[in-house]
Design a protein around this motif. Structure first.
Motif: not given
Length: 466
Positions: A218-219, A251-254, A465-466
């Protein structure tokens, strides 16, 4: 013997219930974070008696734990409307609406002034340990809705309430380090750091020159990784390993430059560059199974679903694995919880992270937050259970709706509206505005953050959101 029901005591309690007047007591708000104080502001504005009970030693106690971190959303989406009105009457001026505040700035420039306006009805150092109904356990039904709630504090004091708005959050109940939702073997014996340590500030000595593993996708994980990457420039010997269960870090890189929140997109873009240049070692398919403490070091062993193992020896572990709600204080209340997320059953499909991001959560209010226990509402990040799709703006709309219902204004309670990132929370020039104020990406195109204040979505009661 037939002593199961209903003796003289039962008759007496039913007589008490028939004469009780719960409305004579205040609405009790649990938690003095952004959403809890917003609830208090709405109660004050509607002339309803209230009491805020905060476990920590200050308002925003959980926010203070990540005071060094910047949130993704600007001030204009972090201030509740009723709170703004109360503050402005006292001569308060809102911060720059386009500024991305740190946790410290949220407290200093907003929460502390708001608590001062709300006055002595905001109590700190008051930890709630249990909630029930006066004279009633969870089983007893007749007259239940007429009696006040009974709130027990860790001091031994008991408080009665007509209704409860539980904004106690989830920051103090993080998820376990181990995979599959279970603690890793040996996890309790190792020193595992909470998410979002201040690796460039107060916690620097714990990480400088050490090998740290950050677990989580997550972030919060991303923010810690960026801080550690900066530390590698300042402290020789600092090493970083990033462990995630997924097969890649997409997912984390977004969404990068296309992200609805520019600061969040910059975070992911920069993290990708640090992995690609070798500053951060990324381990994918890592399912933490066992933690072995070996002298000053810690061996972390992964076992994937196929039985394959991999092991890494590090000096420190940061668990950025998310949070979960603790409903134990309300175990004597009648809650209808979704079996997957731990939110209310009605809210779960609206916030399901398998279907929604924080920007696609529909508007919701008192109807979706109601339990069979009339008058009890979990709000804010706690209302979302394990879903990491929460925004402060969503919490503010929740408490506006709940308080309107408590005031008997059901038309207002059910007229819910929510404006989230994919429908306009960010302006295209947000990142540029911040860059002009404090430097790149604190813009990110020039490398690491220009300040030790990363941009993050805080999973536990922050702005996104995380």
């Amino acid at each position: 013997m037939s002593g199961a029901c209903c003796g003289p005591a039962d008759v007496e309690i039913e007589q008490f219930a028939s004469q009780a007047d719960a409305s004579a007591f205040p609405v009790v708000v649990i938690g003095a974070g952004p959403v809890g104080l917003a609830a208090a502001a709405h109660l004050a504005e509607r002339g309803l008696d209230f009491l805020v009970l905060e476990a920590g030693s200050q308002v925003g106690a959980s926010v203070a734990q990540w005071a060094h971190v910047r949130v993704f959303s600007p001030w204009r989406y972090n201030i509740d409307d009723a709170a703004r009105r109360l503050l402005e009457v006292q001569g308060w001026s809102a911060p720059d609406p386009d500024w991305l505040p740190t946790g410290a700035e949220l407290i200093e420039d907003y929460l502390s002034p708001l608590a001062k306006v709300l006055g002595p009805r905001v109590r700190v150092g008051a930890r709630v340990t249990a909630i029930s109904r006066l004279g009633y356990d969870r089983v007893r039904t007749t007259g239940r809705e007429n009696v006040p709630f009974l709130i027990r504090l860790d001091s031994g004091e008991e408080v009665q309430a007509r209704a409860i708005v539980d904004a106690s959050g989830t920051y103090m109940t993080p998820n376990v380090l181990g995979a599959s939702g279970l603690p890793a073997y040996g996890e309790d014996d190792a020193i595992v750091d909470h998410a979002l340590p201040d690796v460039l500030g107060t916690d620097r000595d714990r990480y400088a020159g050490k090998h740290t593993m950050v677990v989580g996708a997550g972030h919060s994980a991303a923010t810690t990784l960026l801080g550690l990457a900066k530390l590698t420039e300042e402290a020789p010997g600092t090493r970083i390993t990033w462990a995630i269960r997924a097969g890649n870090a997409t997912r984390t890189y977004g969404g990068g430059a296309a992200d609805a929140l520019p600061a969040r997109g910059a975070l992911g873009t920069h993290l990708r560059l640090l992995v690609e240049d070798g500053t951060i070692e990324l381990l994918t398919g890592f399912y933490t199974h066992r933690v072995n403490v070996t002298g000053e070091a810690v061996e972390v062993i992964s076992r994937d679903p196929y039985g394959a193992e991999q092991a890494v020896t590090v000096d420190r572990i940061v668990a950025a694995t998310g949070y979960r709600p603790d409903h134990s204080i309300a175990s004597e209340l009648r809650l209808d919880l979704d079996p997957i997320l731990g939110s209310t059953r009605q809210l779960a499909p609206l916030i399901d992270p398998n279907q929604h991001s924080c920007g696609t959560v529909p508007a919701h209010g008192v109807d979706e937050l109601s339990h069979p226990e009339s008058g009890y509402y979990a709000v804010g990040v706690k209302s979302y259970g394990r879903a990491p799709t929460f925004l402060m703006a969503a919490g503010y709309e929740q408490v506006r709706s709940v308080v309107a219902a408590l005031a008997g204004d059901w038309a207002a309670a059910r007229e819910v509206q929510l404006d989230l990132p994919e429908t306009g929370v960010c302006s295209s020039d947000l990142a540029e505005a911040q860059e002009r104020r404090v430097g790149l990406a604190t813009g990110i195109s020039g490398g690491l953050l220009a300040t030790p204040l990363p941009l993050v979505s805080v999973d536990a009661g922050g702005s996104c959101c995380g």
